[in-house]
Design a protein around this motif. Structure first.
Motif, mmCIF file in Angstrom:
data_model
loop_
_atom_site.group_PDB
_atom_site.id
_atom_site.type_symbol
_atom_site.label_atom_id
_atom_site.label_comp_id
_atom_site.label_asym_id
_atom_site.label_seq_id
_atom_site.Cartn_x
_atom_site.Cartn_y
_atom_site.Cartn_z
ATOM 1 N N THR A 6 73.198 -55.104 94.382
ATOM 2 C CA THR A 6 74.501 -54.759 94.568
ATOM 3 C C THR A 6 74.404 -53.777 95.406
ATOM 4 O O THR A 6 73.252 -52.963 95.529
ATOM 5 C CB THR A 6 75.114 -54.515 93.218
ATOM 6 N N SER A 7 75.689 -53.594 96.247
ATOM 7 C CA SER A 7 75.656 -52.339 97.058
ATOM 8 C C SER A 7 75.568 -50.972 96.477
ATOM 9 O O SER A 7 74.817 -50.180 96.940
ATOM 10 C CB SER A 7 77.111 -52.440 97.711
ATOM 11 N N LYS A 8 75.777 -50.937 95.185
ATOM 12 C CA LYS A 8 75.442 -49.580 94.590
ATOM 13 C C LYS A 8 73.843 -49.504 94.350
ATOM 14 O O LYS A 8 73.629 -48.412 94.370
ATOM 15 C CB LYS A 8 76.319 -49.530 93.019
ATOM 16 N N ARG A 9 73.482 -50.483 93.854
ATOM 17 C CA ARG A 9 71.911 -50.248 93.562
ATOM 18 C C ARG A 9 71.413 -50.104 94.944
ATOM 19 O O ARG A 9 70.277 -49.457 94.913
ATOM 20 C CB ARG A 9 71.619 -51.702 92.815
ATOM 21 N N LEU A 10 71.732 -50.773 95.871
ATOM 22 C CA LEU A 10 71.017 -50.746 97.087
ATOM 23 C C LEU A 10 71.411 -49.129 97.646
ATOM 24 O O LEU A 10 70.420 -48.421 98.271
ATOM 25 C CB LEU A 10 71.867 -51.503 98.217
#
Length: 297
Positions: A6-10
């Motif tokens: 996800t963008s947050k994990r990225l």
């Protein structure tokens, strides 16, 4: 099962890389094929390329990096339809860079790599006969036909039609003698593949498509590179190719373009100049090999 980013994990991954590799430039790209091309262009002793797994992930992660003032991190994504007036975002992150044309595949096709790939797979005599038949030069005829699909992709996005293009088979809606897209058949096939026959009528979609087209639009911004590669691979295999192209398929052709596309061709792009300017403005971080530290134009 594969764990999708996800963008947050990225963003978390980028933060960890930034703290552990303070001097390296982090370049975030959409997918593995982008990595294969950009890996030949950037200096991997001073850069690390990170795969974001989607355009949305890259855009959102870069926004978060800017909000947290993390330096030395940039993103590169396909423009898709962003160069067109109706699709252009009002604001983009300053450290997000986009391709000159619809996508990276279009950039490769638009370059002199096309000539080199044609030398490998094409037959000049067969090409001349084909161009006489369609009364157009190959690149122009290719763009005109594949743009029909591009405009339908654009229409689906703008009107939220939820049409599916992932299993697209061009042979089902083309005149294979001329590689000409038959628009009504294309609409019918894509509605069927998308399970939308009951939602929209062919005449309705056709009418909407007529409203989409603009005479002043650059078709390199409308056409999807994967569609162009599919069309071109059929042309090589069936009409204007040599013996090497008899069993050519689009994935193999894309691979040939990636192998042929090199640093000197990339240096002819707007994207390259934008990246060189960023490098010039951020001397702590390096993108390109030092033996090519040319003056920024």
């Amino acid at each position: 099962m594969r764990s999708y980013l996800t963008s947050k994990r990225l963003m978390t991954k980028l933060g960890m890389l930034r703290s552990g590799k303070k001097s390296k430039t982090l370049i975030v790209v959409e997918g593995v094929t982008d990595y294969r091309v950009y890996g030949k262009i950037f200096d991997l002793t001073t850069c690390e390329i990170v795969i974001g797994e989607s355009k949305e992930n890259v855009v959102e992660a870069i926004k978060m990096c800017e909000a947290q003032q993390l330096e030395g991190i940039i993103g590169i994504v396909d423009a898709d339809f962003w160069h067109l007036k109706t699709q252009r975002p009002a604001v983009l992150p300053k450290t997000l860079f986009i391709t000159d044309y619809h996508d990276l595949e279009c950039m490769m096709l638009h370059s002199r790599a096309f000539e080199h790939v044609f030398l490998e797979y094409g037959d000049l005599g067969k090409l001349a006969r084909f161009e006489r038949l369609v009364e157009e030069k190959l690149p122009i005829w290719m763009l005109k036909n594949v743009a029909q699909i591009g405009y339908l992709r654009k229409l689906s996005l703008e009107r939220n039609l939820e049409l599916g293009f992932s299993q697209l088979t061009l042979e089902k809606f083309m005149d294979m003698n001329k590689l000409e897209v038959i628009k009504e058949r294309m609409i019918q096939e894509i509605l069927f593949a998308s399970h939308k026959q009951g939602s929209y009528k062919v005449w309705q979609i056709n009418q909407w498509l007529g409203q989409e087209k603009s005479q002043d639009e650059d078709l390199w911004q409308v056409c999807c590179g994967h569609d162009l590669m599919e069309w071109l691979s059929l042309g090589f295999a069936l009409i204007f190719g040599n013996y090497n192209a008899k069993k050519l398929f689009s994935g193999q052709l894309e691979g040939s373009f990636r192998l042929t596309y090199h640093r000197a061709l990339f240096e002819e792009t707007i994207l390259y100049n934008a990246l060189k300017k960023w490098e010039y403005d951020h001397p702590t971080y390096q993108l390109f090999s030092k033996n090519d530290m040319n003056q920024v134009i």
